[in-house]
Design a protein around this motif. Structure first.
Motif, PDB file in Angstrom:
ATOM      1  N   SER A 151      63.561  53.275  35.209  1.00 38.01           N
ATOM      2  CA  SER A 151      62.579  52.943  34.172  1.00 38.01           C
ATOM      3  C   SER A 151      61.982  54.206  33.559  1.00 38.01           C
ATOM      4  N   TYR A 152      61.818  55.227  34.366  1.00 33.42           N
ATOM      5  CA  TYR A 152      61.294  56.504  33.887  1.00 33.42           C
ATOM      6  C   TYR A 152      62.194  57.095  32.810  1.00 33.42           C
ATOM      7  N   ALA A 153      63.491  57.097  33.065  1.00 35.74           N
ATOM      8  CA  ALA A 153      64.442  57.602  32.072  1.00 35.74           C
ATOM      9  C   ALA A 153      64.372  56.777  30.791  1.00 35.74           C
ATOM     10  N   ALA A 154      64.242  55.461  30.942  1.00 33.36           N
ATOM     11  CA  ALA A 154      64.191  54.587  29.770  1.00 33.36           C
ATOM     12  C   ALA A 154      62.904  54.753  28.977  1.00 33.36           C
ATOM     13  N   ALA A 155      61.834  55.217  29.627  1.00 36.48           N
ATOM     14  CA  ALA A 155      60.543  55.379  28.951  1.00 36.48           C
ATOM     15  C   ALA A 155      60.378  56.742  28.293  1.00 36.48           C
ATOM     16  N   LEU A 156      61.352  57.627  28.433  1.00 32.83           N
ATOM     17  CA  LEU A 156      61.211  58.992  27.914  1.00 32.83           C
ATOM     18  C   LEU A 156      60.915  59.078  26.417  1.00 32.83           C
ATOM     19  N   PRO A 157      61.509  58.232  25.558  1.00 36.98           N
ATOM     20  CA  PRO A 157      61.171  58.351  24.125  1.00 36.98           C
ATOM     21  C   PRO A 157      59.681  58.219  23.854  1.00 36.98           C
ATOM     22  N   VAL A 158      59.026  57.271  24.507  1.00 42.93           N
ATOM     23  CA  VAL A 158      57.593  57.068  24.294  1.00 42.93           C
ATOM     24  C   VAL A 158      56.793  58.221  24.898  1.00 42.93           C
ATOM     25  N   ILE A 159      57.206  58.716  26.057  1.00 42.59           N
ATOM     26  CA  ILE A 159      56.487  59.822  26.703  1.00 42.59           C
ATOM     27  C   ILE A 159      56.554  61.080  25.844  1.00 42.59           C
ATOM     28  N   VAL A 160      57.742  61.391  25.321  1.00 45.68           N
ATOM     29  CA  VAL A 160      57.890  62.567  24.459  1.00 45.68           C
ATOM     30  C   VAL A 160      57.067  62.397  23.180  1.00 45.68           C
ATOM     31  N   LEU A 161      57.086  61.200  22.604  1.00 46.94           N
ATOM     32  CA  LEU A 161      56.300  60.934  21.402  1.00 46.94           C
ATOM     33  C   LEU A 161      54.810  61.095  21.676  1.00 46.94           C
ATOM     34  N   GLN A 162      54.368  60.628  22.839  1.00 47.48           N
ATOM     35  CA  GLN A 162      52.952  60.763  23.204  1.00 47.48           C
ATOM     36  C   GLN A 162      52.536  62.222  23.311  1.00 47.48           C
ATOM     37  N   LEU A 163      53.393  63.044  23.902  1.00 50.32           N
ATOM     38  CA  LEU A 163      53.055  64.467  24.000  1.00 50.32           C
ATOM     39  C   LEU A 163      53.013  65.101  22.618  1.00 50.32           C
ATOM     40  N   TRP A 164      53.952  64.760  21.781  1.00 50.95           N
ATOM     41  CA  TRP A 164      53.989  65.279  20.414  1.00 50.95           C
ATOM     42  C   TRP A 164      52.672  64.967  19.688  1.00 50.95           C
ATOM     43  N   LEU A 165      52.259  63.703  19.740  1.00 51.90           N
ATOM     44  CA  LEU A 165      51.027  63.302  19.058  1.00 51.90           C
ATOM     45  C   LEU A 165      49.800  63.965  19.694  1.00 51.90           C
ATOM     46  N   SER A 166      49.797  64.072  21.008  1.00 48.98           N
ATOM     47  CA  SER A 166      48.645  64.653  21.702  1.00 48.98           C
ATOM     48  C   SER A 166      48.485  66.131  21.392  1.00 48.98           C
ATOM     49  N   LEU A 167      49.599  66.858  21.312  1.00 50.97           N
ATOM     50  CA  LEU A 167      49.534  68.291  21.002  1.00 50.97           C
ATOM     51  C   LEU A 167      49.196  68.537  19.536  1.00 50.97           C
ATOM     52  N   SER A 168      49.527  67.592  18.670  1.00 49.56           N
ATOM     53  CA  SER A 168      49.376  67.804  17.226  1.00 49.56           C
ATOM     54  C   SER A 168      47.975  67.510  16.719  1.00 49.56           C
ATOM     55  N   SER A 169      47.187  66.799  17.507  1.00 47.77           N
ATOM     56  CA  SER A 169      45.866  66.391  17.020  1.00 47.77           C
ATOM     57  C   SER A 169      44.788  66.690  18.051  1.00 47.77           C
ATOM     58  N   ARG A 170      43.709  67.306  17.573  1.00 48.43           N
ATOM     59  CA  ARG A 170      42.573  67.555  18.471  1.00 48.43           C
ATOM     60  C   ARG A 170      41.913  66.243  18.870  1.00 48.43           C
ATOM     61  N   ASN A 171      41.882  65.292  17.939  1.00 46.12           N
ATOM     62  CA  ASN A 171      41.311  63.976  18.220  1.00 46.12           C
ATOM     63  C   ASN A 171      42.355  63.128  18.950  1.00 46.12           C
ATOM     64  N   GLN A 172      42.066  62.779  20.192  1.00 44.41           N
ATOM     65  CA  GLN A 172      43.029  62.052  21.019  1.00 44.41           C
ATOM     66  C   GLN A 172      42.941  60.532  20.874  1.00 44.41           C
ATOM     67  N   THR A 173      42.149  60.055  19.926  1.00 43.91           N
ATOM     68  CA  THR A 173      41.983  58.613  19.769  1.00 43.91           C
ATOM     69  C   THR A 173      43.298  57.924  19.440  1.00 43.91           C
ATOM     70  N   LEU A 174      44.065  58.481  18.480  1.00 49.13           N
ATOM     71  CA  LEU A 174      45.318  57.847  18.060  1.00 49.13           C
ATOM     72  C   LEU A 174      46.342  57.806  19.197  1.00 49.13           C
ATOM     73  N   PRO A 175      46.701  58.940  19.817  1.00 44.69           N
ATOM     74  CA  PRO A 175      47.723  58.866  20.862  1.00 44.69           C
ATOM     75  C   PRO A 175      47.311  58.014  22.055  1.00 44.69           C
ATOM     76  N   VAL A 176      46.046  58.098  22.470  1.00 47.41           N
ATOM     77  CA  VAL A 176      45.607  57.305  23.622  1.00 47.41           C
ATOM     78  C   VAL A 176      45.582  55.819  23.275  1.00 47.41           C
ATOM     79  N   SER A 177      45.088  55.493  22.079  1.00 40.71           N
ATOM     80  CA  SER A 177      45.061  54.088  21.654  1.00 40.71           C
ATOM     81  C   SER A 177      46.469  53.524  21.553  1.00 40.71           C
ATOM     82  N   MET A 178      47.377  54.305  20.993  1.00 40.43           N
ATOM     83  CA  MET A 178      48.760  53.852  20.867  1.00 40.43           C
ATOM     84  C   MET A 178      49.399  53.663  22.237  1.00 40.43           C
ATOM     85  N   GLY A 179      49.154  54.608  23.147  1.00 42.12           N
ATOM     86  CA  GLY A 179      49.718  54.499  24.484  1.00 42.12           C
ATOM     87  C   GLY A 179      49.206  53.286  25.233  1.00 42.12           C
TER      88      GLY A 179
END
Length: 238
Positions: A151-179
């Motif tokens: 399941s971890y391998a299958a979830a990698l697209p979302v995990i990588v996307l979450q890191l991308w969004l988290s690093l790109s924005s100081r405001n963590q509301t969007l990535p955390v809400s989406m996650g």
């Protein structure tokens, strides 16, 4: 260069609550199933008498996608916030280390922490099964490892996307809400098409050919990584 950045990031995560999250997910999931089997022990033991370990793992697997998505979201956000909260991006990126190495270092830290969670989940499943008296049947070590890592391998697209969004924005509301939204939706992934990546962690355990969805997660995760790293390398940060 990535190794230097990785060494520095290991030091930065000390005392930031990340290890607490790493342990909280698998321990909480195992504890929940301990209560489930404890309250309905006779009924569940009779229901799964032909395959006690399989019954335990099926109950655990129902909540693995939720734990992965939610845990991955929080880990990615906390890793990004180490730099956001101290406003240290400019100093970090002024060092003789490429931005791609910085991005990859953050990603590797996140992935390694989640690997530890998966190992704890597997170990916890064995301990719980033994405490419940399932040791009379052979322990399916391959399935116990697969319950988290497939399941971890299958979830990698979302995990990588979450890191991308988290690093790109100081405001963590969007990535955390989406996650959090994705983690809740994953409870209903059985009703989603197999073409929707959100359903892949569940299918990586339940489908007839589960390795297809683990492989698809690895491939799509690599594809999401490319634009994420390129965007981070070109983006102005504060």
């Amino acid at each position: 260069m990535t190794w230097r950045a990785l060494s520095a990031d290991w030091l930065k995560i000390r005392g930031k609550g990340l290890w607490f999250l790493v342990f909280l997910g698998p321990v909480g999931l195992i504890a929940m199933q301990g209560v489930n089997f404890g309250l309905r022990y006779d009924y569940l033991r009779e229901q799964y008498r032909a395959d006690l370990w399989g019954g335990l793992l099926r109950n655990v697997s129902d909540f693995v996608p939720v734990a992965l998505y939610l845990g991955g979201t929080l880990v990615c956000s906390l890793i990004a916030n180490i730099e956001h909260q101290t406003s240290s991006w400019k100093q970090l990126l002024a060092l003789p280390i490429s931005r791609t190495a910085v991005f990859m270092s953050k990603l590797l830290i996140c992935l390694m922490l989640l690997v530890v969670s998966c190992l704890l989940l597997s170990a916890g499943s064995v301990i719980l099964g033994l405490l419940l008296g399932f040791g009379t049947q052979p322990i399916p070590y391959a399935d116990i490892l697969r319950i988290g890592f497939a399941s971890y391998a299958a979830a990698l697209p979302v995990i990588v996307l979450q890191l991308w969004l988290s690093l790109s924005s100081r405001n963590q509301t969007l990535p955390v809400s989406m996650g959090m939204t994705l983690s809740l939706l994953s409870l209903f992934s059985v009703y989603l098409s197999e073409w929707i990546p959100l359903s892949w962690p569940s299918l990586a355990w339940n489908a007839g050919r589960p390795w297809l969805f683990s492989g698809a997660g690895l491939l799509l995760g690599a594809l999401v990584l490319l634009p994420g790293a390129l965007h981070f390398a070109r983006k102005d940060v504060n």
